[in-house]
Each structure stands twice: as C-alpha cells, then as structure tokens.
Design an enzyme around this catalytic site. Structure first.
Site, PDB file in Angstrom:
ATOM      1  N   GLN A 139      45.588  46.166  31.779  1.00 57.58           N
ATOM      2  CA  GLN A 139      44.843  44.664  31.642  1.00 57.58           C
ATOM      3  C   GLN A 139      43.509  45.045  30.972  1.00 57.58           C
ATOM      4  O   GLN A 139      42.686  43.701  30.855  1.00 57.58           O
ATOM      5  CB  GLN A 139      44.694  44.026  33.231  1.00 57.58           C
ATOM      6  CG  GLN A 139      46.199  43.760  33.642  1.00 57.58           C
ATOM      7  CD  GLN A 139      46.073  43.608  35.067  1.00 57.58           C
ATOM      8  OE1 GLN A 139      46.550  44.261  35.988  1.00 57.58           O
ATOM      9  NE2 GLN A 139      45.429  42.346  35.378  1.00 57.58           N
TER      10      GLN A 139
ATOM     11  N   GLU B 126      44.770  46.784  36.048  1.00 58.98           N
ATOM     12  CA  GLU B 126      43.054  46.552  35.693  1.00 58.98           C
ATOM     13  C   GLU B 126      41.996  47.628  35.478  1.00 58.98           C
ATOM     14  O   GLU B 126      41.808  47.880  34.349  1.00 58.98           O
ATOM     15  CB  GLU B 126      42.457  45.460  36.726  1.00 58.98           C
ATOM     16  CG  GLU B 126      41.247  45.109  36.260  1.00 58.98           C
ATOM     17  CD  GLU B 126      40.429  44.107  37.121  1.00 58.98           C
ATOM     18  OE1 GLU B 126      41.271  43.630  38.226  1.00 58.98           O
ATOM     19  OE2 GLU B 126      39.307  43.907  37.348  1.00 58.98           O
TER      20      GLU B 126
ATOM     21  N   ARG C  46      34.736  39.889  47.161  1.00 58.32           N
ATOM     22  CA  ARG C  46      35.419  38.648  47.569  1.00 58.32           C
ATOM     23  C   ARG C  46      36.133  38.304  48.681  1.00 58.32           C
ATOM     24  O   ARG C  46      36.303  37.272  48.723  1.00 58.32           O
ATOM     25  CB  ARG C  46      36.574  38.821  46.324  1.00 58.32           C
ATOM     26  CG  ARG C  46      37.043  37.281  45.910  1.00 58.32           C
ATOM     27  CD  ARG C  46      38.443  37.361  44.857  1.00 58.32           C
ATOM     28  NE  ARG C  46      37.859  37.130  43.446  1.00 58.32           N
ATOM     29  CZ  ARG C  46      37.383  35.676  42.985  1.00 58.32           C
ATOM     30  NH1 ARG C  46      37.705  34.712  43.414  1.00 58.32           N
ATOM     31  NH2 ARG C  46      36.902  35.725  41.685  1.00 58.32           N
TER      32      ARG C  46
ATOM     33  N   ARG D 148      46.430  40.448  42.585  1.00 60.56           N
ATOM     34  CA  ARG D 148      46.425  39.152  42.607  1.00 60.56           C
ATOM     35  C   ARG D 148      45.775  38.604  44.057  1.00 60.56           C
ATOM     36  O   ARG D 148      46.294  38.709  44.917  1.00 60.56           O
ATOM     37  CB  ARG D 148      47.889  38.664  42.389  1.00 60.56           C
ATOM     38  CG  ARG D 148      48.022  37.245  41.921  1.00 60.56           C
ATOM     39  CD  ARG D 148      49.634  37.012  41.571  1.00 60.56           C
ATOM     40  NE  ARG D 148      49.666  35.901  41.116  1.00 60.56           N
ATOM     41  CZ  ARG D 148      50.803  35.422  40.544  1.00 60.56           C
ATOM     42  NH1 ARG D 148      52.024  36.346  40.617  1.00 60.56           N
ATOM     43  NH2 ARG D 148      50.996  34.408  39.704  1.00 60.56           N
TER      44      ARG D 148
ATOM     45  N   PHE E 224      42.614  39.654  44.726  1.00 66.03           N
ATOM     46  CA  PHE E 224      41.466  40.478  44.861  1.00 66.03           C
ATOM     47  C   PHE E 224      40.746  40.446  46.107  1.00 66.03           C
ATOM     48  O   PHE E 224      39.460  40.387  46.068  1.00 66.03           O
ATOM     49  CB  PHE E 224      40.673  39.941  43.890  1.00 66.03           C
ATOM     50  CG  PHE E 224      39.824  40.987  42.935  1.00 66.03           C
ATOM     51  CD1 PHE E 224      40.374  41.963  42.112  1.00 66.03           C
ATOM     52  CD2 PHE E 224      38.395  41.036  43.377  1.00 66.03           C
ATOM     53  CE1 PHE E 224      39.556  43.166  41.841  1.00 66.03           C
ATOM     54  CE2 PHE E 224      37.630  42.062  42.599  1.00 66.03           C
ATOM     55  CZ  PHE E 224      38.272  43.010  42.008  1.00 66.03           C
TER      56      PHE E 224
ATOM     57  N   ALA F 217      41.107  38.042  37.601  1.00 65.81           N
ATOM     58  CA  ALA F 217      40.309  37.157  38.232  1.00 65.81           C
ATOM     59  C   ALA F 217      40.748  35.608  37.902  1.00 65.81           C
ATOM     60  O   ALA F 217      39.797  34.639  38.168  1.00 65.81           O
ATOM     61  CB  ALA F 217      38.625  37.293  37.919  1.00 65.81           C
TER      62      ALA F 217
ATOM     63  N   GLU G 205      46.017  33.306  40.579  1.00 62.70           N
ATOM     64  CA  GLU G 205      45.801  34.023  41.739  1.00 62.70           C
ATOM     65  C   GLU G 205      45.938  32.866  43.065  1.00 62.70           C
ATOM     66  O   GLU G 205      46.307  33.147  44.021  1.00 62.70           O
ATOM     67  CB  GLU G 205      44.596  34.662  41.797  1.00 62.70           C
ATOM     68  CG  GLU G 205      44.351  36.081  41.342  1.00 62.70           C
ATOM     69  CD  GLU G 205      42.948  36.431  41.216  1.00 62.70           C
ATOM     70  OE1 GLU G 205      42.158  35.860  40.434  1.00 62.70           O
ATOM     71  OE2 GLU G 205      42.716  37.686  41.770  1.00 62.70           O
TER      72      GLU G 205
END
Ligand code: FAD
Lengths: 750, 252
Positions: free
Chosen positions: A191, A226, A304, A336, A338, A503, A706
């Site tokens: 990613q 990622e 987050r 997904r 995060f 994100a 997400e």
C-alpha cells in the site's frame, strides 16, 4: 460504472505479484524467523542449510551495506535480528535458493540457540512493567474530575477488544530485479510504494532514485500492507544487490500469519458520568494498546483512538490517555479503522454499562448525546455539517426502529430457547491522515496523440476500486469515453514521494490531483479548440468526445483537437499536486483541526441467539450511511458491505490467540475464522443519507473505506442484548469478540 | 511429501460403494461425505442427513474427503468419526495379504492420534445396523463458525425405544477426550431406563465423568464441558420436542 477490474478479476486474468513473468535466472527467497518470542541469540548455525544443493546464499544483518533499520515512525526495528529477538516470527535471516522447496528444506536445517528472556504478551503486563513504545498521549476537554462530582450516575468498567488478522487473499510478496548500473526494480504488493523505496534505499545504502517500486494491484491490504509489505521487499532487494540476479519472495499463508502484525488488541478502563436527563457529562478512558515488539504505526494508531474516543457523541468533559505498550508480539499495525474502532468500542461499552445499570435502553442514551452542529471534539475541532442526528433519525424512520424493538421484545417473551437482540450503532469518523504532512498526492496525466489517455497517481488499487474512481474523475473532466482512459500501475518513477494508500483518503487526495491535472489540460485544449472554431474560450466545453459550444455539440472531435494540439506543440502531459487545505494539528497542545470532514451513519443490527447451543445468526443490519454525493454508489455500497462483514468478524468470531510464550495459536485458517457468506448478516440494507456532500471530498463523494467497519460493533451489543434477555444474572462484559464460547458461558452464568 | 513414494488409495475400487444387506449398511472407506449425503437410501433412513452433513467442512472438502481419511486423521473432533460412533458402527480392516478383521468402531481409536491399524493394513469399510422405526438418530456440532469450521464439540447419538423405555443407546461426543469419545458408561446407564428428564439429567452427570476435555484454541475446558451437556440435551430436544424443551431440561 462497474469496477474496471471486474472483467479480468472474474476471468482470473488480473495480474498480481505472483503472476509476474519472472526472469529465467530468478531465485527464490524465504525468511528464517525466530522460534522464540524473546531472548538472546547465543548461536545460529547455517552451515547445513548453506551446504544444501540449490541454496545460493543465506543473508543476515551482516550483509547489510546501509542501515539495519526499517522502523517508519520510530527507528526501533531491525530488518534482521542481530543478537536479540523480540517476537516469535521475527526475521533473522533470508535464504535464497533455486526453488522455494529447496529454500524451505534449508530453513529446517538452520540450528539456533536462544537464551530465553521473559515474554510479555499483554498490554496490561507491559504497563505494569513500564514497557512502552513512546510517551503516552492525552486529549483533554473541560474538566472531568469536577464533572463526576456533579453527575447523578457514574460508572466505571473495563473493556478488551482483540486483534484481527488482515487476511488479505494475496499474501505478502514481491519480485525484485536488478537493472543496469546497480539500479533495482521492485514489484511489491504494498500500500506504500514510497515506504518500500525509502526503506530499501536506507538498508541498501543507496539513493532513492536507484530504486523503482511498481505496484499493479493488491489482492487486499486492509492496512496490513501499509508498513508491513516493506521488510520482504527490502530483504529481496538486499539479496539482489549482492547476487545481481532477480529474487522472488511470496510468503505462504502460515508464514504470513506468524510473522506479520495485526490489528492492535486494546485493554481499556473507562469512567462515564451522566446527569438525570441522560446527558453524558464526563468521560475518562485509559487505553492500553498492545503495540507488539516495535513501533511500526502504533503511535499514529494510538492517536486515532483518541480522536474517536467519543464516537458521534458530544461530551463536554473528556480525558483520554493512550499508552502504546511494548510487548513480545509481532509489531501490530494498521488495520481498517486504524485505532478508531478500538476507541469506539469503549464508549459504546460505557454507554451499555450505564444503560444496564440504570435499567434503560442503550439507544436512549445514545440518542440523547448525538453530536450537533458546532459541538467541539475533545481535540478542538468544531464539528460542522454534522449528520449524526439526521442519520439516526433517518435510520429510525426508514427501518422503523420502534417496531423492530417491539418485535424483539415480543419475540423474547414468547420464546425461550431462542432470543433476539437489537442494537443501534451510530458512527462519526474523521477523514484525513491525522499526521497533517501526509495529506498530499500527485497525478501524472498523458494525453497520447491519438486522444487516448494514461493516468498515473499515487493511489494503490487493492480492491477498493480507487482506480475506477480515478478513471471517472478523468473521464468526466476530459469529456471522453471510459475506454479512452487507462489507469497505469502505481510507480515511484512516475509519481514520487507518495503517502500510502490508507486513511480512507486515497480517492480524495489522488482524485483531487487528477481533477487539477485534467482541468489544466482542458484549459490548454479549450484554447486550441477556440482557435479552430473561432469561438471564445469561455463558450467551449468537452463532452461526449467532442467540443461543445455553449452547450451545443459541434463536429469537432476530441481526437481532432488533440491532433491540432500536437501540431501546435501544446503540452499534452500534466502533473498536478494536491494538498488538503485547512487541516492542521498541534501535537504540543493536542488541539487543532485534523480532519477535512467526518463521515456519519447509523446501523441497526438484529440477531437471533440459540440459547441451547450458544450460537447466533445476524438477521439484519439496516444502515443509513453518509456517502456525501456518492460518485459510484455500486462501489461505495460494496465498501460498506465489506467493511461491515469485517467489523462483524472482529466483534464475533475472529479470535487471535497467543500462548503465554508468545506463540501464535490461531496460526492457520483452520483455527482463525473470518465470516463466510453464511455467517455474514442475512440481510444488509444500505440507504444513502441525502446530503449536499462535502466539497473537501472528491466530487463531493465522501471517503468510504474505513467508516462502515464500525457498524460491525453493533453486532456485539445486539448479541449482548439477547444474552441478557435469556439470563438476567449475566453481568455485562465488554470482551470482544463475543464468540459462541463467551455467549454460552454468559447464558449459563449463575 | 514430494520426496516420498506414495501409494494411492483412491484407485482401489474395493474401497468404494454403499451397500444395504439385510439389517446392515456397509460403506466403503473411500466413500466421500458427498456420496453419503447424496445416497437416496441413507436420506430415507436419516431424513435430516443433509442438514447434518452440511455442518461438515465445505462442499469442496465434502467432495474430496473420505471416511477412511477422516477416521485415520483421528482427530478427536472428526465429524464422521463421531457420526459413526453414534451409529454403533463396526469397521473392517484389510491387510496386504487380504486378511480381514472386523472390530467395533469404538475400539478403533486408542489414544490421541493412535489407532488400531498395522502398517500393512487399511480400512476397508464401515458398517452399521440399519435403524428400525423405533430408533432415533441425531447429530450436533458447534464451532466458532457454523460452516467450514472444525467443531469445538460435536456429538451424535442413536437411541431405541420400546414404548418409553430405552432399549438401546449409543451416544458419542467429540472434542472432549484424546479420542472421538464413545460414551460407554452413559450409554450403559441409559439402557433399560425410562426416557424422562430425570434419566437424562442422571445420564448427563455420568457423561461428565467420562469426558476429560482440555483447554485449547477451540475452547476452554469449562466451555467444552458445558457444550457437551448442551449438545446431549439437544439430542433429546431435537428428537422428542414435545417431551423435552430447554425450559424443562436445560436450566438445572
Ligand atoms: C479445509 C478443511 C476443512 C475441514 N473440515 C473438517 C470438518 O469440518 N470436520 C471434519 O471432521 N474434518 C474436517 N477436515 C478434515 C477432513 O475432513 C478429513 O481430513 C478428511 O475426511 C480426510 O479425508 P481424505 O480422503 O482427504 O484423507 P487424506 O487426507 O487423503 O488421508 C488422511 C490420512 O488417512 C489415511 N487414509 C485414508 N484412507 C485410508 C484407509 N482407507 N485406510 C487407512 N488409512 C487411510 C491416509 O493415508 C492419511 O494418512 C477438514 C479439512 C480441511 C482441509
């Protein structure tokens, strides 16, 4: 428009890393990883493995010409362990052989001795022992301690949400080829192509421009690629640097499950205070994030969690703290949502605990506290264009919530062996990388002289259909048919310095860049057409593959304009750069405006529980979702349904298990279960909320990757509701996933 | 695997076929789960056959997986092992010299992944007495995921009644011992008893004394004990719904 890959996907013709044509002299890599979770390596003997016929060479940290370091946020993770190992599955060496089977045989011949050290597998123990990745972070709004004194109800509790395996269909993998002059080309299932390029350059000790990373598409990523696609590509690149021959490395499922990190498990402690009018006045949480053995993306994920700790509710007094706890598990990573889902699970648990104690319905408290316009989030952003109440009200009306609730309670009075449960799950999810500097993207567009178009962006296609959306943007602005537009692979030589596709913001960022590039091209072409037709520029538009004057189609075709532009030596290539405006965040104050906008929605989940066997079925999930003005409803609804299934899996059956030695027990698909077609909700209804859309979103079509995952949290509370309907003695627990085991034990709790 | 010589059982046609002779049904060891599910006579004998076998792995595995493989795989939660223990089956074993021997299936599995089979022997077939009209059979399985998952606990049972007296009983439960467990003591207790709530409760207590589940990735000890109880009750609730319900059976 359908996903542009659907035809080749269906026919099995889409290309993934493992489908690449490889050079005849290609070799095959395999990672040798730690068989213990924590200890000192006292001896490794590679001699038998190295002597095996077909083994080309075995690489270790000693072969690294640059730095033995792959940590992204914090440099705390070696590519290959040197004298200590910190998790079971930590890479130690890389075997390169003429076939995968030989490499596997060689791996079994490596002898290693490890002097074992104490293993920490839980965040709680890490916290007790003071084992952290970095300093804790706190968001504060108002004053919670004073507030609790004035509350009519105050409840405290503990929650746990387990990790989650990404289970992308395509496992991690790469194919790395030497080019001339020491240059290297990496094809990776990542990613984050730039992350692979940057890390490889650092480890190999060469400049970034010597490394080209190309990504065709991913067979799923979900955050798992990622950061964690990087090490495998870098290992192969080190081998290529030494051997000057191509190296391919595809992880098999067992190796992938064992060596890669997952969604972070969280242990959390909450305190919630309400007044008689059911308003939540104060909320405190301590989040213990099980980060694993190295930072990876944990600090950003922790952040987050704080951003989403109050979900879609306004709470005037908030104090949240998160500790990234260092344990001896594989470094946990993006997944997904995060960290957002983990945060939301806690506030939903707190509300459930309050409702249970107060003897009222959970939904009553939820509804009384929904965000409204100009409410302040704990991190200082003022909520605008808030859709929380509208989504809730629409769901309530469209799906007749009151009737559903009555149906459930009637059913439960009439039935003993089976019970039904219902829950409502509102969401508010912030869109943007919370790390402001990452919110940028570029697009490179070529119009070829025959009028066909090639589009390159930094977006990585991983099944989320971002390429389809990019195509739609280009096609719309250029006014040409879809078959004239081709989406190129994601390649660091065409679009450099990209942020990872993550994100939920890939389509927004890259789409805006495509939009800008296409608009610039159109400006030039308007000029060409204006001269050809002797009309003023403002009257000219491009539609249906032709030039329109004041909205009327002319005989001048797109192709003719392009041919003329070539003659006039007009640039038919454009590169554009987009950086999200407005957003900012000050980490020293933990205040700012980090999100371009929020996505809202409400889901109603109903389930049926078999109280004899402890099993359950999800009857229906009825969703009202804020797509903004969806630019492709088919694709967006697909994203909602997929995310929902993944959220339900996380809350119900996906159970990661490590033993106390730090060995993964759920290490195969026979022991790790994700929802299949039979265990997904039997009915899913997705109704788009009617809104104006948000101009910060591409074509006002809000990010969708997400947010809908968190609708799955509703399934936990629907099951809980049904359990309680059967067993009044059940003391609510917030310990996800709610497996059939936990259900049965709760049903018969004394 | 690639380096060892293999001897393919699938080409041995002597291991195929489902036959019914007098009071016995014999099923060749190479029979797949799908072949069982699609057999008309078996469907008549076990009206819920399809429903039971849908709980076993997935369509693809059912099309491939054989009885012999399931028995010799010797998982304590092997579905077909439990299924045939509940049917009071016997297996016939054949050696390379074509000598045959037959033994009660409940005697086949000896200990964890140990079974009564010499190096020169293979399983030829499995046979069970065809149920009569006063015989009842049920199969239960609970796993984390209903389909394509291995059981936490599974159970099968066959019970024969004369009026309300139990004349024959063969219950078996998987996932609660080192082998697929034939509940010999529980079955012995049931024979001759009246089929009542008290009998079932007393039998369940014996069942608990016969099993010895361990905690593993499929569940804790306590869960497996509870599930063994619930599935035992589930047999009676499913087979005699007017007489037994969770209300009167299960809340003790
Ligand atoms: C994805 C998946 C899901 C599964 N789900 C389930 C499930 O839900 N329930 C369940 O019970 N099982 C399940 N299994 C296990 C599977 O059903 C059994 O392993 C299967 O029945 C084996 O049959 P096979 O013919 O493939 O045997 P093989 O794998 O070919 O053989 C297994 C062993 O048995 C030996 N063998 C085979 N036939 C004979 C014979 N006639 N005599 C002597 N030895 C013999 C073989 O030599 C080998 O050692 C699952 C397996 C997979 C891969």
């Amino acid at each position: 428009m359908k996903n542009i890959d659907s035809y080749t996907h269906l026919r099995g013709e889409s290309l993934f890393v493992d489908d690449m044509m490889i050079r005849q002299d290609a070799l095959f890599g395999l990672c040798f990883d730690s068989p213990k979770a924590h200890g000192k390596i006292t001896k490794v003997d590679y001699s038998k493995a190295a002597a095996l016929e077909g083994v080309e060479r075995i690489f270790t940290y000693k072969d690294i010409l640059g730095e033995n370091q792959i940590g992204g946020i914090i440099p705390d993770e070696p590519l290959w362990a040197e004298d200590e190992v910190h998790f079971w599955g930590q890479p130690i060496a890389f075997i390169v052989a003429t076939s995968e089977a030989i490499a596997k045989k060689a791996r079994a011949l490596i002898e290693i001795e490890i002097e074992e050290l104490h293993v920490i597998t839980t965040a709680k123990e890490a916290k007790e022992k003071g084992s952290f990745i970095n300093a804790p972070r706190s968001f504060n709004l108002g004053n919670t301690s004073d507030t609790f004194k004035n509350c009519d109800y105050v409840f405290e509790g503990e929650t746990f949400s387990n990790g989650q395996e990404h289970l992308y269909l395509e496992t991690q993998g790469c194919y790395v080829e030497p080019k001339e002059n020491g240059n290297i080309k990496i094809t990776s299932s990542t990613q984050g192509p730039t992350q692979v390029q940057k890390t490889a350059a650092k480890v190999l000790g060469i400049p970034m421009h010597r490394i080209e990373v190309d990504v065709i598409r991913l067979g799923g990523g979900f955050g798992g690629k990622e950061d964690q696609a990087t090490p495998w590509a870098v290992m192969a690149a080190v081998a290529v640097q030494h051997l000057n021959k191509p190296v391919k490395y595809m992880l098999n499922r067992h190796d992938d499950l064992r060596m890669t990190g997952k969604r972070h498990p969280y242990s959390s402690f909450f305190k919630i205070g309400l007044t008689k009018d059911l308003k939540i006045q104060g909320f405190e949480v301590e989040f213990l994030q099980n980060s694993g053995a190295a930072a990876d993306l944990s600090p950003a994920i922790a952040e987050r969690t704080l951003f989403h700790a109050t979900n879609s509710y306004f709470i005037p007094n908030v104090k949240t703290t998160v500790y990234s706890c260092k344990t001896n598990l594989p470094p946990n990573t993006a997944f997904r949502g995060f960290g957002g889902p983990q945060g939301m699970f806690v506030i939903e648990s707190a509300i459930a605990a309050a409702a249970d104690n107060m003897g009222i319905d959970k939904a009553t408290i939820q509804e009384a506290n929904l965000l409204v316009e100009n409410d302040e989030f704990s991190y200082g952003q003022i909520a605008t264009e808030v859709q929380a109440t509208k989504a809730w009200e629409t769901a309530k009306e469209k799906f007749n919530l009151e009737a559903l609730q009555k149906e459930v309670s009637d059913y439960n009075t009439q039935n003993y062996q089976t019970k039904k449960g219902i829950s409502v799950m509102p969401i508010a999810f912030g869109i943007s990388f919370t790390n402001t500097p990452m919110n940028h993207a570029r697009a490179l567009i070529h119009i070829y002289q025959d009028g066909s178009v090639g589009v390159s962006t930094g977006a990585v296609e991983m099944g989320q259909s971002v390429n389809t959306k990019m195509l739609q943007v280009a096609q719309d602005i250029l006014g040409i048919s879809a078959d004239l537009v081709k989406l190129e692979s994601t390649n660091t030589t065409r679009v450099a310095n990209t942020s990872p596709s993550a994100a939920s913001s890939t389509a927004d960022l890259n789409g805006k860049a495509v939009e800008m590039a296409c608009n610039n091209l159109i400006k030039r072409l308007q000029k060409v057409a204006s001269t050809l037709l002797s009309k003023n520029i403002e009257s000219i538009t491009f539609q249906e593959g032709a030039v329109f004057i004041d909205g009327y189609k002319t005989a001048l075709t797109w192709e003719a304009v392009i041919a003329q532009a070539m003659l006039e030596r007009v640039a038919l290539t454009e590169n554009a750069h987009y950086a999200t405006p407005i957003i900012h965040f000050d980490k020293t104050k933990e205040k700012g405006h980090p999100f371009a906008y929020h996505v809202y929605g409400t889901a109603i989940t109903t389930i049926t529980l078999d109280c004899l066997r402890g099993t359950y079925e999800i009857d229906a999930v009825d969703i009202v979702h804020d797509f903004g003005k969806s630019m492709n409803l088919g694709i967006d609804i697909g994203q909602v349904e997929g995310a929902l299934a993944q959220g339900i899996g996380w809350m119900t059956m996906e159970e990661i298990a490590y033993d106390t030695d730090g060995r993964l027990l759920s290490n195969a698909l026979s022991t790790y279960k994700v929802p299949d077609v039979f265990s997904a909700a039997k009915k899913v209804a997705v109704v788009p909320l009617e809104t104006e859309g948000n101009p910060m979103a591409i074509k006002k079509s809000k990010a969708v990757g997400e947010p809908p995952l968190m609708y799955g949290i509703g399934s936990y509370f629907a099951i809980q509701h049904a359990v309680k309907a059967f067993n009044k003695n059940h003391k609510l627990q917030f310990n996800a996933p709610f497996t059939p085991e936990k259900v049965l034990m709760s049903l018969y709790e004394k | 695997m690639a380096d060892v010589n293999m001897h393919l059982l699938s080409s041995n046609t002597a291991l195929n076929g489902i036959t019914f002779k007098e009071k016995t049904c014999t099923i060749g060891a190479n029979t797949t789960v799908t072949q069982i599910a699609e057999n008309r006579k078996l469907q008549t004998l076990f009206p819920k056959l399809n429903q039971f076998l849908k709980l076993v792995s997935s369509e693809q595995i059912r099309n491939m997986g054989t009885l012999g493989g399931n028995f010799v795989n010797a998982s304590p939660i092997g579905d077909m092992s439990i299924f045939f223990l509940g049917l009071n089956a016997s297996i016939t074993i054949i050696d390379t010299d074509k000598n045959e021997r037959t033994l009660a299936f409940s005697a086949f599995h000896l200990d964890y992944k140990k079974y009564d089979l010499a190096a020169n022997e293979i399983i030829k077939n499995i046979a069970f007495p065809i149920p009569s009209s006063n015989t009842f059979f049920n199969f239960e399985k609970v796993s984390k995921r209903t389909h394509l998952d291995i059981a936490s606990v599974n159970s099968a049972g066959r019970i024969a009644l004369q009026d309300s007296t139990i004349t024959d009983a063969h219950f078996a439960t998987g996932g609660v011992a080192a082998v697929p467990k034939y509940l010999a003591k529980t079955n012995a207790f049931l024979i001759g008893k009246e089929l009542t709530i008290a009998t079932i409760h007393a039998a369940e207590a014996i069942l608990q004394s016969e099993i010895s589940p361990i905690s593993d990735v499929r569940g804790t000890k306590a869960y497996k004990r509870l599930l063994a109880k619930q599935l035992f009750f589930a047999h009676f609730i499913s087979l005699f719904p007017t007489q037994f319900q969770l209300q009167n059976l299960g809340t003790s």
